[in-house]
Design an enzyme around this catalytic site. Sequence first.
Site, PDB file in Angstrom:
ATOM      1  CG  ASP A  17       0.505  -1.186   7.475  1.00 48.23           C
ATOM      2  OD1 ASP A  17       1.704  -2.268   7.512  1.00 48.23           O
ATOM      3  OD2 ASP A  17       0.423  -0.286   7.685  1.00 48.23           O
ATOM      4  CG  HIS A  60      -0.611   0.088   2.199  1.00 47.93           C
ATOM      5  ND1 HIS A  60       0.394  -1.077   2.977  1.00 47.93           N
ATOM      6  CD2 HIS A  60      -0.372   0.936   3.451  1.00 47.93           C
ATOM      7  CE1 HIS A  60       1.144  -1.251   4.813  1.00 47.93           C
ATOM      8  NE2 HIS A  60       0.816   0.318   4.659  1.00 47.93           N
ATOM      9  CG  ASP A  81       5.060   2.856   7.706  1.00 51.02           C
ATOM     10  OD1 ASP A  81       4.152   2.950   6.558  1.00 51.02           O
ATOM     11  OD2 ASP A  81       4.737   1.768   8.431  1.00 51.02           O
ATOM     12  CG  HIS A  82       4.778  -0.502   4.155  1.00 55.32           C
ATOM     13  ND1 HIS A  82       4.411  -1.611   4.311  1.00 55.32           N
ATOM     14  CD2 HIS A  82       4.432   0.791   5.119  1.00 55.32           C
ATOM     15  CE1 HIS A  82       3.609  -1.911   5.428  1.00 55.32           C
ATOM     16  NE2 HIS A  82       3.844  -0.990   6.511  1.00 55.32           N
ATOM     17  CG  HIS A 134      -4.496  -0.666   6.366  1.00 58.14           C
ATOM     18  ND1 HIS A 134      -4.380  -0.014   7.826  1.00 58.14           N
ATOM     19  CD2 HIS A 134      -2.993   0.749   5.735  1.00 58.14           C
ATOM     20  CE1 HIS A 134      -3.155   1.039   8.504  1.00 58.14           C
ATOM     21  NE2 HIS A 134      -2.472   1.471   7.269  1.00 58.14           N
ATOM     22  CG  HIS A 177       3.929  -3.237  10.693  1.00 58.65           C
ATOM     23  ND1 HIS A 177       2.510  -2.307  11.188  1.00 58.65           N
ATOM     24  CD2 HIS A 177       4.518  -1.977   9.928  1.00 58.65           C
ATOM     25  CE1 HIS A 177       2.705  -1.733  11.341  1.00 58.65           C
ATOM     26  NE2 HIS A 177       3.220  -0.927   9.138  1.00 58.65           N
ATOM     27  CG  HIS A 208      -0.325   4.408   4.754  1.00 58.24           C
ATOM     28  ND1 HIS A 208      -0.629   3.634   5.408  1.00 58.24           N
ATOM     29  CD2 HIS A 208      -0.853   5.294   4.340  1.00 58.24           C
ATOM     30  CE1 HIS A 208      -2.530   4.255   5.916  1.00 58.24           C
ATOM     31  NE2 HIS A 208      -1.688   5.178   4.821  1.00 58.24           N
TER      32      HIS A 208
END
Length: 329
Positions: free
Chosen positions: A223, A75, A79-80, A152, A281, A77
């Site tokens: 997530d 996805h 942090d990914h 999510h 995570h 976001h």
Amino acid sequence: MIDGICLNPEHSLVEITFLGTSSGVPTRSRNVSSIALRLPQRAEVWLFDCGEGTQHQFLRSDLKTSQIRRIFITHMHGDHIYGLMGLIASIGLAGTGHTLDIYGPPALADYIKTSARCSQLDIARRVNIHRVQAGLVYEDAEFTVTAQKLEHRVTAHGYRVTEKDKSGRFNVEQAQALGIPPGPIYKELKQGKTITLDDGRIINGQTLCSDPEKGRSVVYCTDTVFCQGAVELAQGADVLIHEATFAHQDAQFAFERLHSTSTMAAQVALLAGVQELIMTHFSPRYTPANEVTLKDLLAEARAIFPNTKLAHDFFCYELPRHREVASQN
């Protein structure tokens, strides 16, 4: 494997290296999300998510960025994905010459193309971007990759990598003892086909082969809050890698932010009937100095699903060897 360090990787067909196991932000001991699936016999690495600093994690591991062939993004976001453009640029500067295939949500193509344009990075001939939807994402002669939508705050998919079943070993000695002449006919017998010899004998190739070997499977879900999609994706998997951002006592945070607790991850593993659960995570709040630590999250998960491990950065896991498929003879 000793204490999470891979030994003799050439002897393993599939191994997983955790390059980032923190949620949201990096910590001194944990980087943000990224997992590498290494296929030593093909000299390939498939990357799942690419948080900021992922290429630095490569430098601290025995992995090679030059072997990255495919990147799967769950996805959008930060942090990914914030490490993605730097990694693409570095691979390009290294001049590996191979094409990089990247899979992810619809917005991923715009993100990569806009970033490349603004930084004057020429990726046109080196990067193929694939839009992911639930179902089959990729397939070759040895593997399939499928995706399932998770739950999510933004569109997110989990991935399942499945190794195809392999034919059993062909018994050449037995074939020769039966007087079957070598040649193209052996190929058909190896495939389990039934053939008729010149002398009229009918030979079932399956009787000359050992039982097929069951392909292995690994599932990556992050997530997400607990959802049926994760359970369906993970059915019967050898290994489930599932986020466990929060402890059970912080379940309200998990529901509000659509993340999972340790017990949610364990429930997915239990309902899906997987062989092993590896949690990752983790929220930075569960440090050794706090009242609740990651050891508590592990205990919570094991109360539901005993075969659970905690991932840490550079933890390396070799998938179990093949299980035999029940003979059809």
